[in-house]
Design a protein around this motif. Sequence first.
Motif, PDB file in Angstrom:
ATOM      1  N   MET A   1       0.858  -1.190   0.000  1.00  0.00           N
ATOM      2  CA  MET A   1       0.000   0.000   0.000  1.00  0.00           C
ATOM      3  C   MET A   1       0.895   1.242   0.000  1.00  0.00           C
ATOM      4  SD  MET A   1      -3.233  -1.147   0.305  1.00  0.00           S
ATOM      5  CE  MET A   1      -4.221   0.163   0.980  1.00  0.00           C
TER       6      MET A   1
ATOM      7  N   THR B   1       1.424   4.777   1.328  1.00  0.00           N
ATOM      8  CA  THR B   1       0.931   5.670   2.381  1.00  0.00           C
ATOM      9  C   THR B   1       0.636   7.016   1.753  1.00  0.00           C
ATOM     10  OG1 THR B   1       2.295   4.549   4.030  1.00  0.00           O
ATOM     11  CG2 THR B   1       1.470   6.738   4.613  1.00  0.00           C
ATOM     12  N   GLN B   2      -0.594   7.473   1.886  1.00  0.00           N
ATOM     13  CA  GLN B   2      -0.981   8.754   1.313  1.00  0.00           C
ATOM     14  C   GLN B   2      -0.661   9.915   2.251  1.00  0.00           C
ATOM     15  OE1 GLN B   2      -1.367   7.100  -1.816  1.00  0.00           O
ATOM     16  NE2 GLN B   2      -2.247   9.121  -2.025  1.00  0.00           N
TER      17      GLN B   2
ATOM     18  N   THR C   1      -2.394   6.714  10.095  1.00  0.00           N
ATOM     19  CA  THR C   1      -1.919   6.700   8.708  1.00  0.00           C
ATOM     20  C   THR C   1      -3.109   6.527   7.777  1.00  0.00           C
ATOM     21  OG1 THR C   1      -1.503   4.320   8.824  1.00  0.00           O
ATOM     22  CG2 THR C   1       0.360   5.763   9.268  1.00  0.00           C
ATOM     23  N   TRP C   2      -2.961   7.043   6.568  1.00  0.00           N
ATOM     24  CA  TRP C   2      -4.037   7.027   5.574  1.00  0.00           C
ATOM     25  C   TRP C   2      -3.583   6.352   4.283  1.00  0.00           C
ATOM     26  CZ3 TRP C   2      -8.894   8.776   6.601  1.00  0.00           C
ATOM     27  CH2 TRP C   2      -9.064   9.582   7.721  1.00  0.00           C
ATOM     28  N   PHE C   3      -4.478   5.534   3.737  1.00  0.00           N
ATOM     29  CA  PHE C   3      -4.284   4.881   2.457  1.00  0.00           C
ATOM     30  C   PHE C   3      -5.541   5.095   1.619  1.00  0.00           C
ATOM     31  CE2 PHE C   3      -1.952   2.428   5.636  1.00  0.00           C
ATOM     32  CZ  PHE C   3      -0.697   2.378   5.078  1.00  0.00           C
TER      33      PHE C   3
ATOM     34  N   THR D   1      -7.987   3.005  -1.240  1.00  0.00           N
ATOM     35  CA  THR D   1      -8.254   1.658  -1.759  1.00  0.00           C
ATOM     36  C   THR D   1      -9.655   1.623  -2.362  1.00  0.00           C
ATOM     37  OG1 THR D   1      -8.057  -0.696  -1.243  1.00  0.00           O
ATOM     38  CG2 THR D   1      -9.187   0.689   0.398  1.00  0.00           C
TER      39      THR D   1
ATOM     40  N   VAL E   1       0.863  -2.732   9.929  1.00  0.00           N
ATOM     41  CA  VAL E   1       1.421  -2.015   8.789  1.00  0.00           C
ATOM     42  C   VAL E   1       2.931  -1.959   8.999  1.00  0.00           C
ATOM     43  CG1 VAL E   1       1.426   0.100   7.428  1.00  0.00           C
ATOM     44  CG2 VAL E   1      -0.675  -0.618   8.579  1.00  0.00           C
TER      45      VAL E   1
END
Length: 160
Positions: free
Chosen positions: A37, A39-40, A48-50, A52, A70
């Motif tokens: 993934m 990481t945005q 943390t933000w992703f 999808t 993660v």
Amino acid sequence: MTTHDDQTQTVTAIMRDTRIAVLTYVSQEGALVSTPMGTQDFEHPGTTWFLTERSSEKVRALEADPRVNVAYASDAGWVSLSGTAHVEQNRGKVEDLWDASAGAFMSGGPEDEDNIALRIDATTAEYWESPGKVAAAVQFVKGLVTDSQPDLGDNDTIRL
């Protein structure tokens, strides 16, 4: 002895130095599944933000069992976050997080209802801070030659 703030800075530096994280979750069949993934964003290692797709097996599994890990690994070291995943349908957050890398891996754009944000709230971070490739190699050889414990960097677990 390092302080919690120093440890948090170390974890942050390793995470920022890593382009791709590995998200591990429990599938609906009960198997551990790991997936790369990007990481945005993260304001603090504890959140943390992703991005999808809502229609993915991963999201269905996370809604059934939100426990996740993660992992980040780079030349700077290694971080393992343990926490909980939250599916966010907030269009504004998806738009804020959207960038060219998201467009390369996801169909549609930030306005596509299938594209969602995934927030990970971490409770702990285990980390290993690398002393660098050359120093680690020297310490490894020293450990082999002298039969002593090599100093391969700092390792600890912190609460976030």
